[in-house]
Design an enzyme around this catalytic site. Structure first.
Site, PDB file in Angstrom:
ATOM      1  CG  ASP A  66      -1.745   1.139   1.223  1.00 29.78           C
ATOM      2  OD1 ASP A  66      -2.980   1.211   0.358  1.00 29.78           O
ATOM      3  OD2 ASP A  66      -1.606   2.385   2.037  1.00 29.78           O
ATOM      4  CD  GLU A 150      -4.507   0.463  -3.275  1.00 30.33           C
ATOM      5  OE1 GLU A 150      -5.606   0.670  -3.092  1.00 30.33           O
ATOM      6  OE2 GLU A 150      -3.801   1.150  -2.818  1.00 30.33           O
ATOM      7  CG  ASP A 232      -1.655   3.672   5.228  1.00 28.68           C
ATOM      8  OD1 ASP A 232      -2.461   3.885   4.567  1.00 28.68           O
ATOM      9  OD2 ASP A 232      -0.838   4.487   5.831  1.00 28.68           O
TER      10      ASP A 232
END
Length: 293
Positions: A66, A150, A232
């Site tokens: 992340d 991501e 996170d």
């Protein structure tokens, strides 16, 4: 400068690894580009190299990454990689040099000297940022068999005037770009979560999804199972869970190494595709729920 002198300089500037490959006929230099940045000279080589098939240290392990602003990355293992924030630390010096440059007479000797110092300051910021990113991506690609990241809309995030400087200082897009080719080099697999996958809003323990999760709320509290966790780290664990769902999802698409991977998360409506495998939504997975993270 003669061609022989230029070849001698280029030979000295080649890394030991590249020089060994060239001498053993395992690499061929196609071109060399000489550039100057921040008062330093650089040579970039375009090479055709025979690479041995890589293998990560822990080929069965999966890590979710992340990327963020406070930390360069938070891993699903719980590790938090610090963000060097080079621009933030150099802003005072850069602002002073800009003011000094504005006071100088343009094209004068002092103006040129100040301009060189300002260029060196900007170049140092870029090198610190790139060094931190290369160290992180190299470690991820050579350690874990599967890396999940991501697909962040960095351009859209940069339109936030309060966060734009911090977003571009973190170099979020560079993380995915480097992982894309390093995972292929070192034999690991890169999995990219869809842009609208609610990794931050989903509970990594029970799978419940929050409708609203403001950015200032840094601790995730699940209203269903009561889980309390760093926001996170919770997102990183959800990203890591995508890889486990991909492994048993049936028909697959190609990943960064040309192997087959198809997204799908049991019990949740989501999509995921590997970098460079066509359009999202054509993998046969249902549409994602919720809003973006």
């Amino acid at each position: 400068m003669t061609a022989a002198a230029l070849r001698s300089i280029l030979r000295r500037m080649m890394t030991t690894a590249l020089l060994e490959r060239v001498q053993s006929d395992r690499a061929r230099i196609l071109s060399a580009t000489v550039s100057r940045e921040g008062g330093r000279w650089f040579v970039s080589f375009t090479c055709e190299v025979e690479r041995d098939a890589g293998r990560p240290k822990r080929p069965r392990d999966v890590v979710g990454v992340d990327a963020g602003l406070k930390h360069l990355a938070v891993l699903s293992t719980g590790e938090k990689v610090p963000n060097p924030r080079p621009l933030r630390k150099a802003l005072r010096k850069i602002a002073r040099l800009n003011r000094e440059l504005a006071r100088r007479k343009r094209r004068s000797r002092h103006w040129e000297d100040t301009r060189r110092r300002l260029n060196r300051a900007h170049a140092r910021v870029a090198r610190i940022r790139l060094d931190a990113m290369h160290k992180l991506t190299h470690r991820l690609a050579t350690t874990f068999g599967t890396v999940v990241v991501e697909d962040l809309n960095v351009a859209g995030m940069g339109r936030n005037r309060r966060l734009s400087r911090a977003i571009y200082d973190a170099g979020l897009a560079e993380l995915r770009r480097q992982l894309q080719y390093k995972c292929e080099w070192y034999g690991s697999r890169l999995v990219q979560a869809p842009r609208m996958y609610p990794s931050s809003k989903t509970c990594s323990r029970c799978g419940a999804i929050k409708e609203i999760l403001p950015l200032w709320e840094r601790v995730y509290r699940c209203d269903v199972c009561g889980t309390v966790m760093d926001r996170d780290e919770n997102a990183a664990r959800n990203l890591a869970a995508l890889a486990a769902a991909v492994a048993g999802s049936g028909p697959e698409t190609k990943n960064a190494r040309g192997e087959d991977v198809r997204p799908g998360l049991a019990g949740r409506s989501t999509m995921k595709r590997e970098v460079g495998t066509g359009q999202l939504g054509k993998t046969g997975a249902p549409a994602p729920q919720g809003t973006g993270t």
